[in-house]
Scaffold this active site. Structure first.
Site, mmCIF file in Angstrom:
data_model
loop_
_atom_site.group_PDB
_atom_site.id
_atom_site.type_symbol
_atom_site.label_atom_id
_atom_site.label_comp_id
_atom_site.label_asym_id
_atom_site.label_seq_id
_atom_site.Cartn_x
_atom_site.Cartn_y
_atom_site.Cartn_z
ATOM 1 N N HIS A 1 30.686 130.122 -4.578
ATOM 2 C CA HIS A 1 30.352 131.159 -5.565
ATOM 3 C C HIS A 1 31.335 131.174 -6.729
ATOM 4 C CE1 HIS A 1 33.223 133.737 -3.179
ATOM 5 N NE2 HIS A 1 33.461 134.252 -4.367
ATOM 6 N N ARG B 1 54.701 135.509 -16.760
ATOM 7 C CA ARG B 1 55.757 134.738 -17.394
ATOM 8 C C ARG B 1 55.343 133.287 -17.544
ATOM 9 N NH1 ARG B 1 61.182 135.666 -14.047
ATOM 10 N NH2 ARG B 1 61.875 134.187 -15.647
ATOM 11 N N SER C 1 39.001 135.031 -3.998
ATOM 12 C CA SER C 1 37.898 134.162 -3.586
ATOM 13 C C SER C 1 38.229 132.695 -3.824
ATOM 14 C CB SER C 1 36.628 134.510 -4.366
ATOM 15 O OG SER C 1 36.082 135.730 -3.939
ATOM 16 N N GLY C 2 37.855 131.865 -2.851
ATOM 17 C CA GLY C 2 38.095 130.434 -2.965
ATOM 18 C C GLY C 2 39.468 130.000 -2.516
#
Length: 377
Positions: free
Chosen positions: A171, A189, A322-323
């Site tokens: 997704h 940063r 996610s992932g």
């Protein structure tokens, strides 16, 4: 990749034959030259530069390296890949036109004994709540950047598994995904690390990804070039050995990391965070999601997923994670190596009680992952 004794002997014999051709071989070569014109075919090196498919004896760049590295597993793989580029014809290799050996396109996942899964910063300890990670402790973490005019929006995570491949959730594979950032730590940063942004040239979702149930939520990203490994950028190991493929992680407490929201409805983190979550039998997720009216198919909670989280609530992956990786430490010799056992797929809210997170199992889809990497152009 660990060479067997036979493979070492075979390679050594091959090297000896190629480096010091016999008089019969020289005679054969002369006869070939007198009966046919020498023919070379162009080939493309991993860097995108042009090379020529020639017999390895006519490629001093590779032959010189072979004298030194004839038992080096990485170089053996390079030579095999180079031969594959040239159609596996005889001893042909893709010979660089410049006098410099280029790194081959990785078409194999690293083996356990190779350079993977071992951060130079050793911070292995039990984490009872989400904490900022130490710089360099998770050097395979990736950020996925989506087109936002003159800049990117980072909306998903991923995991570096070779010098050119990143695993993520299906997704997260969207049309506007254009770049992967590696070596990042603090998003507020630019001076704490020398992160690297590499363009995405190919992105693939698993063909069986079911958007409603979330099953098969796995994708792979091909980068424009090999990333150079540093203290802050190395690949994770994959659990592809027979032992790890068969291992149950139920009641184990693997790690998750990311820059996602630190609470439901909250702000995303600037600094990479780490957390441990408990793995449950998948029936726990099946029961929990059925009560939440979020169970959609009979196979939604089969072995293609891992159920993990705190049933008391308060500890979970969240939006923006996610992932990202679900990682299990394993003892290897005197060291600890981390293996990617799952990919953050979905949940119900963030860290809600009795709603564990759902992770795509990399072991279930290992053959597909291997096939996609071998199919790298």
């Amino acid at each position: 990749m660990k060479l067997t004794s036979c493979e070492v002997i075979t390679l050594t014999i091959t090297f000896a034959c190629l480096a010091t051709p016999s008089s019969a071989l020289l005679k054969e070569s002369k006869e070939e030259n007198t009966t046919a014109n020498a023919k070379t075919d162009s080939c493309i090196l991993a860097t995108g530069e042009l090379g020529e498919c020639v017999d390895i004896r006519k490629c001093p760049t590779i032959l010189k390296e072979l004298k030194v590295k004839k038992t080096d597993p990485k170089f053996v793989r390079y030579v095999k890949d180079s031969n594959s580029i040239c159609g596996e014809v005889g001893h042909n290799v893709c010979c660089p036109k410049m006098d410099a050996l280029v790194e081959a396109v990785p078409r194999f996942l690293p083996d356990e004994e190779e350079f993977c899964g071992s951060p130079t910063v050793k911070t292995f300890r039990r984490i009872v709540g989400g904490n900022p990670a130490k710089l360099g402790s998770w050097p395979w973490i990736a950020l996925l950047g989506y087109d936002y005019g003159s800049s990117y929006l980072f909306k998903c995570g991923g995991t570096l598994v070779t010098a050119r491949h990143v695993l993520t959730a299906a997704h997260c594979i969207l049309d506007d995904l254009i770049v992967v950032r590696l070596g990042e730590y603090d998003l507020s940063r630019d001076d704490e690390t020398q992160h690297v942004d590499i363009k995405v040239v190919k992105k693939i979702s698993h063909p069986q990804f079911h958007k409603r149930s979330g099953r098969g939520d796995l994708g792979i990203i091909h980068l424009e070039r090999n990333v150079e490994f540093t203290d802050l950028i190395i690949p994770i190991c994959m659990p592809k050995s027979d032992r790890l493929m068969a291992k149950s992680y139920i009641n184990f407490n693997p790690f998750i990391i990311g820059w996602g929201k630190t609470e439901e409805g909250g702000q995303s983190a600037n600094i990479l965070n780490e957390l441990q979550v408990r793995v449950w039998d998948n029936e726990v997720c099946h029961t929990s999601y059925a009560k939440l009216n979020r169970s959609f198919t009979d196979n939604q909670f089969d072995s293609a997923v891992i159920c993990a989280g705190d049933l008391q609530g308060g500890k979970d992956s969240c939006q923006g994670d996610s992932g990202g990786p679900l990682m299990a430490p394993e003892i290897y010799g005197r060291n600890v190596k981390f293996f990617l056992i799952g990919v953050v797929a979905y949940g119900y809210g963030c860290a809600r009680p009795n709603a564990p997170g759902v992770y795509t199992s990399t072991r279930y889809f290992m053959n597909w992952i291997i096939d996609q990497i071998q199919d790298t152009a």
